[in-house]
Design an enzyme around this catalytic site. Structure first.
Site, PDB file in Angstrom:
ATOM      1  N   CYS A  99       0.950  -1.216  -0.116  1.00  0.00           N
ATOM      2  CA  CYS A  99      -0.039  -0.016  -0.012  1.00  0.00           C
ATOM      3  C   CYS A  99       0.864   1.213  -0.013  1.00  0.00           C
ATOM      4  CB  CYS A  99      -0.895   0.102   1.068  1.00  0.00           C
ATOM      5  SG  CYS A  99      -1.731   1.355   1.466  1.00  0.00           S
ATOM      6  N   GLU A 142      -8.755  -1.453  -2.067  1.00  0.00           N
ATOM      7  CA  GLU A 142      -9.151   0.315  -2.246  1.00  0.00           C
ATOM      8  C   GLU A 142     -10.552   0.573  -1.691  1.00  0.00           C
ATOM      9  OE1 GLU A 142      -6.917   1.906  -3.104  1.00  0.00           O
ATOM     10  OE2 GLU A 142      -5.578   0.454  -4.214  1.00  0.00           O
ATOM     11  N   HIS A 145     -10.096   1.426   1.838  1.00  0.00           N
ATOM     12  CA  HIS A 145      -9.552   2.657   2.355  1.00  0.00           C
ATOM     13  C   HIS A 145     -10.642   3.744   2.811  1.00  0.00           C
ATOM     14  CE1 HIS A 145      -5.220   2.463   2.004  1.00  0.00           C
ATOM     15  NE2 HIS A 145      -5.196   1.774   0.816  1.00  0.00           N
TER      16      HIS A 145
HETATM   17 NI    NI Z   1      -3.480   1.022  -0.173  1.00  0.00          NI
END
Ligand code: NI
Length: 176
Positions: A99, A142, A145
């Protein structure tokens, strides 16, 4: 414009991001350009708006094989806004993840193997896909997040979490 990427420990990465309510706007176009520039600069496979400090439910991802990552699978360049994920089976798959907010590290993360996802384009057009494997993994990473979750919280076996140069002799797997 290339933006600084927030690193793990920054409380802004822990927020629940807000849904986008206006599509096709200049603000959204600028956000997406910043995300593309930042992702390309960092050589990532995806990035979420909160990683550059914008608390909106916007992610982008995509990737093709490159000299650095010849084994990388083809994922279409995608803008995904206000996403919804639904696993298509209970089957999970382990895979290495990295990440941009956790630089230098990789961890082995279980993810749903097959899933359906849907959301909106930059212009507010609804779309949906059924995907599996690496594509499914990138979407899950994703979208996490947007709910304030970084991949280390998904690792079940912390002996499989560490620095890239210590974990791998030669080619680190690509999944930022
Ligand atoms: Ni990430």
């Amino acid at each position: 414009m290339i933006k600084p990427v927030l690193h793990m420990g920054n409380p802004r990465l822990l927020r629940i991001a807000e849904p986008v309510t206006s599509f096709g706007t200049q603000d959204l176009a600028m956000l997406l350009q910043d995300m593309r520039d930042t992702m390309a600069h960092q050589d990532g496979a995806g990035i979420a708006a909160p990683q550059i400090g914008v608390n909106a439910r916007v992610v982008i991802f995509g990737g093709q094989p490159s000299p650095r990552y010849p084994e990388a699978p083809n994922i279409p360049d995608t803008v995904l806004i206000n996403p919804t994920l639904t696993p298509l089976s209970t089957e999970e798959e382990d895979g290495w993840e990295g990440c941009l907010s956790v630089p230098g590290l990789r961890g082995m993360v279980p993810r749903w193997k097959r899933l359906h996802y849907s959301g909106y384009t930059q212009d507010g057009i609804f779309f949906e896909r059924e995907v599996d494997g690496f594509h499914a993994r990138v979407v899950q990473h994703e979208v996490d997040h947007l709910d304030g979750i970084l991949y280390p919280r998904r690792i079940r076996d912390l002996t499989r979490f560490g620095f890239i140069d210590a974990l791998f002799d030669d080619n680190p797997p690509s999944n930022d």
